[in-house]
Write a protein that holds these residues in place. Structure first.
Motif, short mmCIF file in Angstrom:
data_model
loop_
_atom_site.label_atom_id
_atom_site.label_comp_id
_atom_site.label_asym_id
_atom_site.label_seq_id
_atom_site.Cartn_x
_atom_site.Cartn_y
_atom_site.Cartn_z
N MET A 94 0.84 -1.18 0.00
CA MET A 94 0.00 0.00 0.00
C MET A 94 0.89 1.24 0.00
O MET A 94 1.85 1.32 0.74
CB MET A 94 -0.88 -0.02 1.24
CG MET A 94 -1.86 1.10 1.29
SD MET A 94 -3.04 0.78 2.58
CE MET A 94 -3.05 2.35 3.35
N GLU A 95 0.55 2.19 -0.81
CA GLU A 95 1.34 3.41 -0.94
C GLU A 95 0.59 4.57 -0.30
O GLU A 95 -0.59 4.77 -0.55
CB GLU A 95 1.59 3.70 -2.41
CG GLU A 95 2.56 4.82 -2.62
CD GLU A 95 2.90 4.96 -4.09
OE1 GLU A 95 2.88 6.10 -4.56
OE2 GLU A 95 3.18 3.95 -4.75
N THR A 96 1.27 5.33 0.53
CA THR A 96 0.67 6.48 1.18
C THR A 96 0.92 7.73 0.35
O THR A 96 2.06 8.00 -0.03
CB THR A 96 1.28 6.68 2.59
OG1 THR A 96 1.12 5.48 3.32
CG2 THR A 96 0.61 7.81 3.31
N VAL A 97 -0.15 8.47 0.09
CA VAL A 97 -0.03 9.70 -0.68
C VAL A 97 -0.28 10.86 0.26
O VAL A 97 -1.31 10.93 0.93
CB VAL A 97 -1.05 9.73 -1.84
CG1 VAL A 97 -0.95 11.02 -2.60
CG2 VAL A 97 -0.85 8.53 -2.75
N LEU A 98 0.70 11.76 0.33
CA LEU A 98 0.58 12.94 1.19
C LEU A 98 0.28 14.16 0.34
O LEU A 98 0.72 14.26 -0.81
CB LEU A 98 1.88 13.15 1.96
CG LEU A 98 2.35 12.01 2.86
CD1 LEU A 98 3.72 12.31 3.42
CD2 LEU A 98 1.35 11.78 3.99
N SER A 99 -0.42 15.10 0.94
CA SER A 99 -0.69 16.34 0.20
C SER A 99 0.62 17.10 0.01
O SER A 99 1.61 16.88 0.71
CB SER A 99 -1.70 17.20 0.97
OG SER A 99 -1.10 17.71 2.14
N LYS A 100 0.61 18.01 -0.94
CA LYS A 100 1.81 18.78 -1.26
C LYS A 100 2.29 19.58 -0.05
O LYS A 100 3.49 19.66 0.22
CB LYS A 100 1.52 19.70 -2.44
CG LYS A 100 2.71 20.47 -2.91
CD LYS A 100 2.38 21.34 -4.10
CE LYS A 100 3.61 22.13 -4.51
NZ LYS A 100 3.34 23.02 -5.63
N GLU A 101 1.37 20.16 0.70
CA GLU A 101 1.73 20.98 1.86
C GLU A 101 2.39 20.14 2.96
O GLU A 101 3.36 20.55 3.57
CB GLU A 101 0.49 21.69 2.43
CG GLU A 101 -0.12 22.71 1.52
CD GLU A 101 -1.04 22.09 0.46
OE1 GLU A 101 -1.48 20.93 0.63
OE2 GLU A 101 -1.29 22.77 -0.55
N ILE A 102 1.84 18.95 3.19
CA ILE A 102 2.42 18.08 4.22
C ILE A 102 3.81 17.61 3.79
O ILE A 102 4.75 17.59 4.60
CB ILE A 102 1.49 16.89 4.50
CG1 ILE A 102 0.20 17.38 5.17
CG2 ILE A 102 2.18 15.85 5.37
CD1 ILE A 102 -0.84 16.31 5.39
N GLN A 103 3.96 17.24 2.51
CA GLN A 103 5.27 16.80 2.02
C GLN A 103 6.31 17.91 2.14
O GLN A 103 7.44 17.68 2.54
CB GLN A 103 5.17 16.32 0.57
CG GLN A 103 6.45 15.72 0.05
CD GLN A 103 6.90 14.49 0.82
OE1 GLN A 103 6.10 13.60 1.08
NE2 GLN A 103 8.16 14.44 1.18
N GLU A 104 5.93 19.15 1.80
CA GLU A 104 6.85 20.29 1.93
C GLU A 104 7.22 20.53 3.38
O GLU A 104 8.37 20.84 3.68
CB GLU A 104 6.21 21.54 1.32
CG GLU A 104 6.16 21.52 -0.19
CD GLU A 104 5.39 22.69 -0.77
OE1 GLU A 104 4.80 23.48 0.01
OE2 GLU A 104 5.38 22.82 -2.01
N GLY A 105 6.25 20.38 4.30
CA GLY A 105 6.54 20.53 5.72
C GLY A 105 7.51 19.47 6.22
O GLY A 105 8.43 19.76 7.00
N LEU A 106 7.31 18.23 5.79
CA LEU A 106 8.22 17.15 6.17
C LEU A 106 9.62 17.37 5.61
O LEU A 106 10.62 17.15 6.31
CB LEU A 106 7.68 15.80 5.69
CG LEU A 106 6.44 15.27 6.41
CD1 LEU A 106 5.89 14.04 5.70
CD2 LEU A 106 6.74 14.98 7.85
N ASP A 107 9.71 17.83 4.36
CA ASP A 107 11.02 18.13 3.76
C ASP A 107 11.72 19.26 4.51
O ASP A 107 12.92 19.20 4.77
CB ASP A 107 10.87 18.49 2.28
CG ASP A 107 10.51 17.30 1.42
OD1 ASP A 107 10.71 16.15 1.87
OD2 ASP A 107 10.03 17.52 0.29
N ALA A 108 10.96 20.30 4.88
CA ALA A 108 11.55 21.43 5.61
C ALA A 108 12.06 20.98 6.98
O ALA A 108 13.13 21.39 7.42
CB ALA A 108 10.53 22.55 5.76
N ALA A 109 11.31 20.12 7.66
CA ALA A 109 11.74 19.61 8.97
C ALA A 109 12.98 18.75 8.84
O ALA A 109 13.89 18.82 9.67
CB ALA A 109 10.60 18.82 9.62
N ARG A 110 13.05 17.93 7.79
CA ARG A 110 14.23 17.09 7.56
C ARG A 110 15.46 17.94 7.32
O ARG A 110 16.54 17.71 7.87
CB ARG A 110 13.98 16.15 6.38
CG ARG A 110 15.12 15.23 6.07
CD ARG A 110 14.82 14.33 4.88
NE ARG A 110 14.39 15.05 3.70
CZ ARG A 110 15.21 15.67 2.85
NH1 ARG A 110 16.51 15.65 3.06
NH2 ARG A 110 14.75 16.30 1.80
#
Length: 120
Positions: A1-17
């Motif tokens: 199963m593949e999880t799809v995240l919204s663009k805003e959540i993905q950008e937030g996760l990238d910024a935190a990383r």
């Protein structure tokens, strides 16, 4: 199963990383007196935050804290997830002495000891 995240959540996760890597890394490069923090380094290159560095190119010095590790010839490779990836064209380790231009024998003397002067 593949999880799809919204663009805003993905950008937030990238910024935190990226923020986590910036805080934990001691690596930095020095280009003409300007310092850029390095997020991560691998055998053939390193990564810097896109907002921290433009497309750098040329000769840079790579440091780990105050230790000068390498003098590198670099070029920008690609942008990936908020990081600019750079490739080493050359990475020369920095040493504290000049290289020998001859082979030094394993049993060579360390120094020259002269006989004491008889006049004293």
């Amino acid at each position: 199963m593949e999880t799809v995240l919204s663009k805003e959540i993905q950008e937030g996760l990238d910024a935190a990383r990226v923020a986590g890597m910036r805080a934990s890394s001691r690596l930095r490069i020095d280009l003409d007196g300007k310092i850029y923090p390095v997020h991560r380094m691998w055998k053939t290159g390193f990564a810097i935050a896109v907002e921290d560095a433009p497309h750098l190119r040329g000769l840079v010095d790579l440091y780990d804290g105050a230790n000068h590790l390498f003098q590198c010839l670099i070029m920008a490779n690609e942008e990936d997830a908020g990081e600019m990836l750079y490739e080493f064209k050359r990475a020369t380790p920095v040493t504290d002495r000049a290289a020998f231009d001859y082979e030094r024998a394993a049993n060579a003397p360390v120094g020259l000891i002269e006989a004491p002067d008889a006049s004293t």
